[in-house]
Design a protein around this motif. Structure first.
Motif, PDB file in Angstrom:
ATOM      1  N   MET A   1     -13.409 -18.823  11.699  1.00 37.68           N
ATOM      2  CA  MET A   1     -13.203 -18.016  10.384  1.00 37.68           C
ATOM      3  C   MET A   1     -12.137 -17.085  10.998  1.00 37.68           C
ATOM      4  SD  MET A   1     -15.664 -15.261   8.546  1.00 37.68           S
ATOM      5  CE  MET A   1     -15.342 -13.484   8.734  1.00 37.68           C
ATOM      6  N   VAL A   2     -11.205 -16.669  10.112  1.00 37.83           N
ATOM      7  CA  VAL A   2      -9.895 -15.812  10.054  1.00 37.83           C
ATOM      8  C   VAL A   2     -10.060 -14.526   9.344  1.00 37.83           C
ATOM      9  CG1 VAL A   2      -7.604 -15.557  10.011  1.00 37.83           C
ATOM     10  CG2 VAL A   2      -8.536 -17.861  10.691  1.00 37.83           C
ATOM     11  N   SER A   3     -10.025 -13.333   9.789  1.00 34.36           N
ATOM     12  CA  SER A   3     -10.134 -12.135   8.946  1.00 34.36           C
ATOM     13  C   SER A   3      -8.985 -11.428   9.347  1.00 34.36           C
ATOM     14  CB  SER A   3     -11.380 -11.311   8.975  1.00 34.36           C
ATOM     15  OG  SER A   3     -11.329 -10.985  10.556  1.00 34.36           O
ATOM     16  N   THR A   4      -8.294 -10.708   8.314  1.00 30.14           N
ATOM     17  CA  THR A   4      -7.259  -9.790   8.271  1.00 30.14           C
ATOM     18  C   THR A   4      -7.475  -8.558   7.556  1.00 30.14           C
ATOM     19  OG1 THR A   4      -6.019 -10.525   6.468  1.00 30.14           O
ATOM     20  CG2 THR A   4      -5.699 -11.713   8.301  1.00 30.14           C
ATOM     21  N   GLU A   5      -6.916  -7.295   8.155  1.00 30.22           N
ATOM     22  CA  GLU A   5      -6.971  -6.253   7.910  1.00 30.22           C
ATOM     23  C   GLU A   5      -5.764  -5.239   8.096  1.00 30.22           C
ATOM     24  OE1 GLU A   5      -9.786  -3.305   9.989  1.00 30.22           O
ATOM     25  OE2 GLU A   5      -9.984  -5.029  11.099  1.00 30.22           O
ATOM     26  N   THR A   6      -5.576  -4.418   7.295  1.00 35.22           N
ATOM     27  CA  THR A   6      -4.350  -3.371   7.391  1.00 35.22           C
ATOM     28  C   THR A   6      -4.918  -2.222   8.149  1.00 35.22           C
ATOM     29  OG1 THR A   6      -3.424  -4.092   5.321  1.00 35.22           O
ATOM     30  CG2 THR A   6      -2.697  -2.012   6.297  1.00 35.22           C
ATOM     31  N   ILE A   7      -4.177  -1.883   9.243  1.00 34.88           N
ATOM     32  CA  ILE A   7      -4.500  -0.608  10.209  1.00 34.88           C
ATOM     33  C   ILE A   7      -3.419   0.465   9.828  1.00 34.88           C
ATOM     34  CG2 ILE A   7      -5.013   0.188  12.332  1.00 34.88           C
ATOM     35  CD1 ILE A   7      -6.453  -2.567  13.043  1.00 34.88           C
ATOM     36  N   ASN A   8      -3.913   1.556   9.765  1.00 33.47           N
ATOM     37  CA  ASN A   8      -3.031   2.810   9.503  1.00 33.47           C
ATOM     38  C   ASN A   8      -3.148   3.524  11.017  1.00 33.47           C
ATOM     39  OD1 ASN A   8      -1.925   5.251   9.303  1.00 33.47           O
ATOM     40  ND2 ASN A   8      -1.980   5.239   7.136  1.00 33.47           N
ATOM     41  N   ILE A   9      -2.077   3.540  11.703  1.00 35.66           N
ATOM     42  CA  ILE A   9      -2.058   4.671  12.907  1.00 35.66           C
ATOM     43  C   ILE A   9      -1.122   5.470  12.803  1.00 35.66           C
ATOM     44  CG2 ILE A   9      -1.738   4.343  15.460  1.00 35.66           C
ATOM     45  CD1 ILE A   9      -2.489   1.640  15.516  1.00 35.66           C
ATOM     46  N   GLU A  10      -1.530   6.780  12.692  1.00 36.02           N
ATOM     47  CA  GLU A  10      -0.579   8.028  12.340  1.00 36.02           C
ATOM     48  C   GLU A  10       0.448   7.851  11.501  1.00 36.02           C
ATOM     49  OE1 GLU A  10       0.722   9.605  16.333  1.00 36.02           O
ATOM     50  OE2 GLU A  10      -1.181   9.415  16.960  1.00 36.02           O
ATOM     51  N   GLY A  11       0.088   7.006  10.338  1.00 35.64           N
ATOM     52  CA  GLY A  11       0.866   6.910   9.111  1.00 35.64           C
ATOM     53  C   GLY A  11       1.938   5.377   9.359  1.00 35.64           C
ATOM     54  N   SER A  12       1.603   5.010  10.350  1.00 37.19           N
ATOM     55  CA  SER A  12       2.320   3.694  10.622  1.00 37.19           C
ATOM     56  C   SER A  12       1.069   2.212  10.199  1.00 37.19           C
ATOM     57  CB  SER A  12       2.907   3.443  11.890  1.00 37.19           C
ATOM     58  OG  SER A  12       3.924   4.357  12.113  1.00 37.19           O
ATOM     59  N   ILE A  13       1.848   1.580   9.564  1.00 34.95           N
ATOM     60  CA  ILE A  13       1.108   0.343   9.155  1.00 34.95           C
ATOM     61  C   ILE A  13       1.142  -0.941   9.655  1.00 34.95           C
ATOM     62  CG2 ILE A  13       0.421  -1.209   7.081  1.00 34.95           C
ATOM     63  CD1 ILE A  13      -0.469   1.705   6.895  1.00 34.95           C
ATOM     64  N   PHE A  14       0.129  -1.504  10.382  1.00 38.14           N
ATOM     65  CA  PHE A  14      -0.012  -2.729  11.121  1.00 38.14           C
ATOM     66  C   PHE A  14      -1.000  -3.636  10.731  1.00 38.14           C
ATOM     67  CE2 PHE A  14       0.931   1.050  13.934  1.00 38.14           C
ATOM     68  CZ  PHE A  14       2.202   0.297  14.699  1.00 38.14           C
ATOM     69  N   LYS A  15      -0.918  -4.915  10.906  1.00 38.03           N
ATOM     70  CA  LYS A  15      -1.670  -6.033  10.485  1.00 38.03           C
ATOM     71  C   LYS A  15      -2.664  -6.535  11.617  1.00 38.03           C
ATOM     72  CE  LYS A  15      -1.804 -10.647   8.336  1.00 38.03           C
ATOM     73  NZ  LYS A  15      -0.960 -11.581   7.815  1.00 38.03           N
ATOM     74  N   ALA A  16      -3.912  -6.314  11.484  1.00 36.45           N
ATOM     75  CA  ALA A  16      -4.869  -6.808  12.441  1.00 36.45           C
ATOM     76  C   ALA A  16      -5.535  -8.289  11.998  1.00 36.45           C
ATOM     77  CB  ALA A  16      -6.002  -5.938  12.817  1.00 36.45           C
ATOM     78  N   VAL A  17      -5.730  -9.094  12.974  1.00 32.26           N
ATOM     79  CA  VAL A  17      -6.084 -10.613  12.584  1.00 32.26           C
ATOM     80  C   VAL A  17      -6.976 -10.767  13.724  1.00 32.26           C
ATOM     81  CG1 VAL A  17      -5.642 -13.091  12.676  1.00 32.26           C
ATOM     82  CG2 VAL A  17      -3.692 -11.344  11.754  1.00 32.26           C
ATOM     83  N   THR A  18      -8.142 -11.341  13.274  1.00 29.17           N
ATOM     84  CA  THR A  18      -9.553 -11.805  14.168  1.00 29.17           C
ATOM     85  C   THR A  18      -9.652 -13.172  13.822  1.00 29.17           C
ATOM     86  OG1 THR A  18     -10.493  -9.533  14.154  1.00 29.17           O
ATOM     87  CG2 THR A  18     -11.723 -11.398  14.703  1.00 29.17           C
ATOM     88  N   VAL A  19      -9.388 -13.937  14.774  1.00 25.33           N
ATOM     89  CA  VAL A  19      -9.589 -15.659  14.492  1.00 25.33           C
ATOM     90  C   VAL A  19     -10.932 -15.574  15.548  1.00 25.33           C
ATOM     91  CG1 VAL A  19      -9.148 -17.781  14.975  1.00 25.33           C
ATOM     92  CG2 VAL A  19      -7.372 -15.962  14.344  1.00 25.33           C
ATOM     93  N   SER A  20     -12.236 -15.975  15.055  1.00 23.35           N
ATOM     94  CA  SER A  20     -13.406 -16.306  15.523  1.00 23.35           C
ATOM     95  C   SER A  20     -13.249 -17.922  15.863  1.00 23.35           C
ATOM     96  CB  SER A  20     -14.607 -16.271  14.714  1.00 23.35           C
ATOM     97  OG  SER A  20     -14.776 -14.756  14.254  1.00 23.35           O
TER      98      SER A  20
END
Length: 100
Positions: A1-20
């Motif tokens: 399974m693959v999941s993605t989420e958007t992460i905000n670190i001090e106003g900067s946006i990053f993409k997190a991806v988890t692959v099980s």
């Protein structure tokens, strides 16, 4: 399974991806400049055979979640990441903020 989420670190946006995967989980957090990743990342390969790509990346080991990856000290970083002020031992989220 693959999941993605958007992460905000001090106003900067990053993409997190988890692959099980069987018996492990692949974790990455990235933006357009670079990324941090779990122990599956081969920093040595990026610094040698793929050096011409100038990849900005850091590796944390022993992490099982995105939250742990963000809070873990980096075990190794690429030579290109060092040019951004990213260093071994730096916490993942701090390294990401250097990639802005």
């Amino acid at each position: 399974m693959v999941s993605t989420e958007t992460i905000n670190i001090e106003g900067s946006i990053f993409k997190a991806v988890t692959v099980s995967l069987p018996k492990t989980t692949l974790l990455t957090v990235s933006n357009d400049v670079g990324y941090i990743m779990c122990g599956a990342l081969d920093v040595g390969l990026l610094n040698t055979k793929l050096a011409d790509r100038k990849i900005v990346a850091g590796r944390a080991v022993g992490v099982k979640t995105i939250e742990q990856l963000l809070n873990a000290p980096l075990e190794s970083v690429t030579l290109e990441a060092e040019q951004f002020g990213i260093a071994k031992g730096m916490i993942g989220s701090e390294a990401l903020l250097k990639m802005i």
